[in-house]
Design a protein around this motif. Structure first.
Motif, PDB file in Angstrom:
ATOM      1  N   PHE A 103      -7.207  43.872 -58.691  1.00 52.21           N
ATOM      2  CA  PHE A 103      -8.429  44.428 -59.282  1.00 52.21           C
ATOM      3  C   PHE A 103      -9.637  44.203 -58.380  1.00 52.21           C
ATOM      4  CE2 PHE A 103      -6.288  43.700 -63.592  1.00 52.21           C
ATOM      5  CZ  PHE A 103      -5.826  45.001 -63.629  1.00 52.21           C
ATOM      6  N   ALA A 104      -9.519  43.275 -57.418  1.00 50.05           N
ATOM      7  CA  ALA A 104     -10.606  43.090 -56.461  1.00 50.05           C
ATOM      8  C   ALA A 104     -10.840  44.356 -55.635  1.00 50.05           C
ATOM      9  CB  ALA A 104     -10.293  41.917 -55.529  1.00 50.05           C
ATOM     10  N   HIS A 105      -9.813  45.182 -55.487  1.00 56.20           N
ATOM     11  CA  HIS A 105      -9.977  46.438 -54.755  1.00 56.20           C
ATOM     12  C   HIS A 105     -11.025  47.344 -55.408  1.00 56.20           C
ATOM     13  CE1 HIS A 105      -6.617  45.224 -52.407  1.00 56.20           C
ATOM     14  NE2 HIS A 105      -5.671  45.575 -53.253  1.00 56.20           N
ATOM     15  N   LEU A 106     -11.172  47.234 -56.736  1.00 56.71           N
ATOM     16  CA  LEU A 106     -12.177  48.047 -57.436  1.00 56.71           C
ATOM     17  C   LEU A 106     -13.573  47.700 -56.934  1.00 56.71           C
ATOM     18  CD1 LEU A 106     -10.747  47.769 -61.062  1.00 56.71           C
ATOM     19  CD2 LEU A 106     -10.596  49.745 -59.531  1.00 56.71           C
ATOM     20  N   GLY A 107     -13.818  46.420 -56.721  1.00 60.23           N
ATOM     21  CA  GLY A 107     -15.119  46.005 -56.199  1.00 60.23           C
ATOM     22  C   GLY A 107     -15.315  46.435 -54.760  1.00 60.23           C
ATOM     23  N   VAL A 108     -14.244  46.424 -53.967  1.00 59.71           N
ATOM     24  CA  VAL A 108     -14.335  46.879 -52.580  1.00 59.71           C
ATOM     25  C   VAL A 108     -14.728  48.356 -52.534  1.00 59.71           C
ATOM     26  CG1 VAL A 108     -12.982  47.346 -50.499  1.00 59.71           C
ATOM     27  CG2 VAL A 108     -12.726  45.152 -51.690  1.00 59.71           C
ATOM     28  N   ILE A 109     -14.093  49.162 -53.352  1.00 60.35           N
ATOM     29  CA  ILE A 109     -14.400  50.597 -53.388  1.00 60.35           C
ATOM     30  C   ILE A 109     -15.846  50.823 -53.831  1.00 60.35           C
ATOM     31  CG2 ILE A 109     -13.856  52.763 -54.575  1.00 60.35           C
ATOM     32  CD1 ILE A 109     -10.921  51.768 -54.650  1.00 60.35           C
ATOM     33  N   ARG A 110     -16.266  50.077 -54.824  1.00 57.01           N
ATOM     34  CA  ARG A 110     -17.662  50.194 -55.293  1.00 57.01           C
ATOM     35  C   ARG A 110     -18.647  49.857 -54.173  1.00 57.01           C
ATOM     36  NH1 ARG A 110     -20.118  45.663 -59.224  1.00 57.01           N
ATOM     37  NH2 ARG A 110     -22.338  46.136 -58.953  1.00 57.01           N
ATOM     38  N   ALA A 111     -18.382  48.782 -53.412  1.00 61.56           N
ATOM     39  CA  ALA A 111     -19.286  48.381 -52.329  1.00 61.56           C
ATOM     40  C   ALA A 111     -19.322  49.432 -51.225  1.00 61.56           C
ATOM     41  CB  ALA A 111     -18.848  47.033 -51.757  1.00 61.56           C
ATOM     42  N   ARG A 114     -18.837  52.655 -51.538  1.00 61.14           N
ATOM     43  CA  ARG A 114     -19.587  53.810 -52.035  1.00 61.14           C
ATOM     44  C   ARG A 114     -21.088  53.526 -52.028  1.00 61.14           C
ATOM     45  NH1 ARG A 114     -15.609  55.357 -57.176  1.00 61.14           N
ATOM     46  NH2 ARG A 114     -14.131  56.640 -55.978  1.00 61.14           N
ATOM     47  N   GLU A 115     -21.487  52.340 -52.451  1.00 56.34           N
ATOM     48  CA  GLU A 115     -22.914  52.015 -52.476  1.00 56.34           C
ATOM     49  C   GLU A 115     -23.504  51.978 -51.072  1.00 56.34           C
ATOM     50  OE1 GLU A 115     -23.728  48.443 -54.585  1.00 56.34           O
ATOM     51  OE2 GLU A 115     -23.187  49.272 -56.553  1.00 56.34           O
ATOM     52  N   ALA A 116     -22.699  51.547 -50.085  1.00 56.93           N
ATOM     53  CA  ALA A 116     -23.176  51.461 -48.707  1.00 56.93           C
ATOM     54  C   ALA A 116     -23.132  52.806 -47.996  1.00 56.93           C
ATOM     55  CB  ALA A 116     -22.349  50.440 -47.930  1.00 56.93           C
ATOM     56  N   GLY A 117     -22.618  53.841 -48.662  1.00 52.60           N
ATOM     57  CA  GLY A 117     -22.533  55.158 -48.041  1.00 52.60           C
ATOM     58  C   GLY A 117     -21.404  55.292 -47.046  1.00 52.60           C
ATOM     59  N   VAL A 118     -20.458  54.350 -47.055  1.00 52.20           N
ATOM     60  CA  VAL A 118     -19.294  54.440 -46.164  1.00 52.20           C
ATOM     61  C   VAL A 118     -18.269  55.368 -46.824  1.00 52.20           C
ATOM     62  CG1 VAL A 118     -17.414  53.178 -45.059  1.00 52.20           C
ATOM     63  CG2 VAL A 118     -19.687  52.140 -45.230  1.00 52.20           C
ATOM     64  N   PRO A 119     -17.902  56.460 -46.174  1.00 48.32           N
ATOM     65  CA  PRO A 119     -16.974  57.404 -46.815  1.00 48.32           C
ATOM     66  C   PRO A 119     -15.561  56.844 -46.864  1.00 48.32           C
ATOM     67  CG  PRO A 119     -17.381  58.061 -44.555  1.00 48.32           C
ATOM     68  CD  PRO A 119     -18.306  56.898 -44.823  1.00 48.32           C
ATOM     69  N   ILE A 120     -14.821  57.225 -47.872  1.00 52.34           N
ATOM     70  CA  ILE A 120     -13.390  56.931 -47.948  1.00 52.34           C
ATOM     71  C   ILE A 120     -12.685  58.257 -47.694  1.00 52.34           C
ATOM     72  CG2 ILE A 120     -11.507  56.083 -49.391  1.00 52.34           C
ATOM     73  CD1 ILE A 120     -13.537  54.416 -50.921  1.00 52.34           C
ATOM     74  N   ASP A 121     -12.260  58.462 -46.454  1.00 50.73           N
ATOM     75  CA  ASP A 121     -11.711  59.755 -46.051  1.00 50.73           C
ATOM     76  C   ASP A 121     -10.198  59.821 -46.180  1.00 50.73           C
ATOM     77  OD1 ASP A 121     -14.208  60.925 -45.262  1.00 50.73           O
ATOM     78  OD2 ASP A 121     -14.196  59.599 -43.529  1.00 50.73           O
ATOM     79  N   CYS A 122      -9.554  58.678 -46.264  1.00 53.39           N
ATOM     80  CA  CYS A 122      -8.111  58.611 -46.447  1.00 53.39           C
ATOM     81  C   CYS A 122      -7.831  57.252 -47.059  1.00 53.39           C
ATOM     82  CB  CYS A 122      -7.386  58.772 -45.110  1.00 53.39           C
ATOM     83  SG  CYS A 122      -5.583  58.843 -45.247  1.00 53.39           S
ATOM     84  N   VAL A 123      -6.893  57.188 -48.008  1.00 54.29           N
ATOM     85  CA  VAL A 123      -6.670  55.934 -48.717  1.00 54.29           C
ATOM     86  C   VAL A 123      -5.179  55.781 -48.994  1.00 54.29           C
ATOM     87  CG1 VAL A 123      -7.093  56.987 -50.975  1.00 54.29           C
ATOM     88  CG2 VAL A 123      -7.404  54.532 -50.686  1.00 54.29           C
ATOM     89  N   GLY A 124      -4.712  54.545 -48.905  1.00 49.57           N
ATOM     90  CA  GLY A 124      -3.307  54.279 -49.174  1.00 49.57           C
ATOM     91  C   GLY A 124      -3.114  52.841 -49.555  1.00 49.57           C
ATOM     92  N   GLY A 125      -1.911  52.509 -50.018  1.00 55.13           N
ATOM     93  CA  GLY A 125      -1.679  51.131 -50.410  1.00 55.13           C
ATOM     94  C   GLY A 125      -0.259  50.886 -50.844  1.00 55.13           C
ATOM     95  N   THR A 126      -0.055  49.672 -51.309  1.00 54.85           N
ATOM     96  CA  THR A 126       1.246  49.192 -51.772  1.00 54.85           C
ATOM     97  C   THR A 126       1.082  48.548 -53.134  1.00 54.85           C
ATOM     98  OG1 THR A 126       2.164  48.804 -49.567  1.00 54.85           O
ATOM     99  CG2 THR A 126       3.077  47.503 -51.329  1.00 54.85           C
ATOM    100  N   SER A 127       2.057  48.764 -54.028  1.00 60.82           N
ATOM    101  CA  SER A 127       2.109  48.096 -55.328  1.00 60.82           C
ATOM    102  C   SER A 127       0.826  48.354 -56.120  1.00 60.82           C
ATOM    103  CB  SER A 127       2.367  46.599 -55.107  1.00 60.82           C
ATOM    104  OG  SER A 127       2.756  45.976 -56.305  1.00 60.82           O
ATOM    105  N   ILE A 128       0.147  47.308 -56.599  1.00 56.54           N
ATOM    106  CA  ILE A 128      -1.094  47.522 -57.348  1.00 56.54           C
ATOM    107  C   ILE A 128      -2.135  48.189 -56.459  1.00 56.54           C
ATOM    108  CG2 ILE A 128      -1.973  45.230 -56.786  1.00 56.54           C
ATOM    109  CD1 ILE A 128      -2.549  47.121 -60.098  1.00 56.54           C
ATOM    110  N   GLY A 129      -2.070  47.924 -55.143  1.00 57.72           N
ATOM    111  CA  GLY A 129      -2.991  48.580 -54.219  1.00 57.72           C
ATOM    112  C   GLY A 129      -2.808  50.076 -54.204  1.00 57.72           C
TER     113      GLY A 129
END
Length: 611
Positions: free
Chosen positions: A324-332, A334-349
């Motif tokens: 669930f810490a990943h939710l805070g990473v994504i929020r930060a 977005r607030e900093a204006g850093v785009p998420i252009d591609c995303v991937g992960g494993t398990s809960i990630g």
């Protein structure tokens, strides 16, 4: 940004041999008389893209100077060992040693070259110490580069060719907006409807050298202009309207795409509303390395970043409730204006990453993941452990409820997730098919959830092999890679004395101090992650930034720690991003740029009607 329709006669574009020799940086400092003698014997010729200049093992009879264009050097390994641009020399080592060429050299683009015959070179070298020293210095530099055993740097894509899928595909607005997005990163030029036989490669060299990015718009047929555009490109953008059935592509495009130096990427245009399922049809008919959906300006900006290797890829690790810490990473981010252009992960990630790929807001992600993991226990449909401790039906229902029937290939933000294939012993990347099914495989904790069967393959939680699958993101070459790792510290410890082990019937009970004893779910979850974490060091080196939120005290199964874990991830990412101004930020579109784009699109439309 401007349309370019210069029509200079070909005879006025070709430079004299002596001018090409003087422009060669390797020959700087050589007396003019020696260069004049070389120019007198130089043989000028053109080499079309894809043609071989000389093969490995062939005998050398001189040196080649690239007047304009681009050559690729290929040794035993696949791909280019090096590239030689305008002003560079090729074949000098073999000529100096009087032996055979050690590599194959191929024209990456249409190129103009000068051949400097061996006998003339010998005569000039005997009378010019500066000329001999220049060649010796060049050979020494190339030998040092070869012995360093470092792979050549990835050549940033600069030249793009948009190929429409038939005359009914309206690419005018897309071409306009794409060039406008490129202008946010450098000086871009759109070249439209130019007659190929009116220009030599020197003309293309000049416009490409004077701009950071050049976008050619080809015809929908295999015209001379289409062939020229495709030969110039680093990347072919194959544009089609999503709602239409895919038609045949121009033969010139297929010929260019067969060359190893060119990437082919599908661009599906959604002019009115998003067409679900279109990617499946188009990908079945088109052989490409990747695909993109374009429905609005945000999609075009993302495409521009990805194809120029200026995008940001986010990789999220497994780690149970700590994810669930990943939710805070994504929020930060977005607030900093850093785009998420591609995303991937494993398990809960992978489950959190899918929410980002579906472009859920921060509030929506908190709501959905609280509903799926906190309001109910996703792994309480216990079963007799023939294969696993639970039936897995509840997890499947929860994933279907939150992610619906959407397909990975329909996601506008590129997404992947990783599972472990027990049949092959390798990590498996999921890039197609229903989102929820891929997530079910990626999160199939061995012993806790039943594996997912695909044909003869048995798929389980990807954390067993790759808990932070950065390598898969690196293979996509988005540009910058950020990894969020929540599974690598002491999240699992024995909280009791060995001599104080409780009897079997009290194994799952709480201790007198209120802390819960370890249980089989924790053991299986942690055991499934240990193998993947042993490979993390090599994975981390491929990332530009690794985030590791301080999650000590948050248990793998403590789903009620959602808000606390998310806040810890947010604080960690926010602090890390403050020291990384090099990461791309989303630029605001100015009204002036938008107005310029509209006028350019209008010009394109006028020329379409006139042609």
């Amino acid at each position: 940004m401007a349309l370019h329709e210069e029509r200079t006669p070909a005879t006025e574009q070709t430079r004299r041999p002596v001018d090409c020799l003087r422009a060669c940086s390797v020959l700087t400092g050589i007396d003019a008389a020696a260069l004049d003698r070389l120019a007198e014997v130089a043989v000028c010729f053109c080499l079309p893209a894809g043609a071989v200049l000389f093969e490995r093992g062939s005998r050398s009879d001189g040196i080649f100077l690239v007047a304009n264009g681009l050559l690729g050097v290929r040794r035993e390994a696949p791909g280019w060992a090096a590239q030689i641009g305008a002003g560079g020399l090729a074949g000098e080592v073999a000529w100096l040693l009087g032996g055979q060429h050690g590599a194959e050299v191929v024209a990456v683009r249409d190129s103009e070259l000068l051949f400097l015959p061996g006998p003339a070179l010998t005569t000039i070298a005997a009378g010019s110490a500066a000329f001999s020293l220049a060649l010796a210095r060049l050979c020494a530099e190339r030998l040092a580069t070869t012995q360093a055993l470092r792979p050549p740097p990835v050549r940033t894509a600069r030249i793009f060719t948009i190929v429409p899928n038939g005359p009914e595909t309206d690419v005018a607005q897309f071409a306009t907006d794409f060039v406008e997005s490129l202008n946010q990163m450098g000086r871009a030029l759109l070249v439209w409807d130019v007659r190929a036989n009116a220009h030599t490669s020197d003309w293309f060299q000049r416009i490409e050298a004077s701009h950071d990015y050049v976008v050619y718009l080809s015809d929908p047929t295999s015209s001379a202009w289409t062939r020229q555009c495709c030969r110039q490109a680093d990347v072919l953008l194959l544009a089609g309207t999503a709602r239409d059935a895919p038609g045949p592509w121009p033969a010139a495009m297929s010929e260019a795409a067969a060359r190893p130096s060119i990437r082919s990427e599908l661009v599906l245009l959604h002019p009115e509303s998003f067409e679900s399922g279109a990617a499946t049809r188009w990908l079945a008919a088109t052989d490409v390395q990747s695909h993109h959906h374009v429905a609005d300006a945000e999609d075009i900006a993302r495409l521009a970043r990805l194809v120029t290797h200026r995008g940001v890829g986010l990789v999220l690790s497994g780690g149970g409730a700590r994810g669930f810490a990943h939710l805070g990473v994504i929020r930060a981010l977005r607030e900093a204006g850093v785009p998420i252009d591609c995303v991937g992960g494993t398990s809960i990630g992978s489950i959190i990453a899918a929410g980002a790929a579906m472009q859920w807001t921060d509030a929506e992600m908190l709501l959905r993941y609280r509903r799926a993991f906190v309001d109910t226990n996703p792994v309480d449909d216990y079963a007799f452990p023939f294969v696993a401790l639970t039936r897995g039906h509840k997890v499947s229902r929860l994933l279907q409820r939150e992610f619906g029937s959407g397909l990975i290939e329909d996601l506008r933000v590129p997404f992947f997730c990783v599972s472990a294939n027990l049949t092959t012993g390798l990590a498996l990347e999921h890039r197609r098919g229903p989102v929820w099914e891929a997530l079910r495989a990626s999160a199939a904790i061995p012993g806790v959830l039943p594996p997912v069967l695909r044909g003869e393959d048995v798929l389980v939680d990807g954390a067993a092999i790759a808990n932070l699958p950065i390598r898969f993101m690196h293979d996509r070459v988005p540009g910058f890679i950020i990894g969020s790792d929540v599974g690598g510290d002491r999240s699992f410890t024995a909280d009791y004395e060995a001599a104080d082990q409780p009897p079997f019937w009290r194994w799952f009970a709480r201790r007198r101090d209120g802390r819960r004893r370890i249980n089989i779910f924790q053991i299986l979850m942690r055991s499934g992650m240990v193998g993947g974490e042993s490979l993390l060091a090599a994975q981390r080196e491929l990332a530009d930034l690794i985030l590791k939120p301080p999650l000590t005290g948050i248990d793998l199964l403590n789903w009620h720690a959602l808000e606390r874990a998310a806040e810890l991830g947010y604080v960690c990412a926010r602090e890390a991003l403050q020291g990384r101004p090099d990461l791309p930020r989303i630029a605001a579109r100015s009204p002036a740029a938008s107005s310029a784009g509209n006028s350019l699109c209008a010009a394109l439309e006028r020329r379409r009607r006139q042609s």
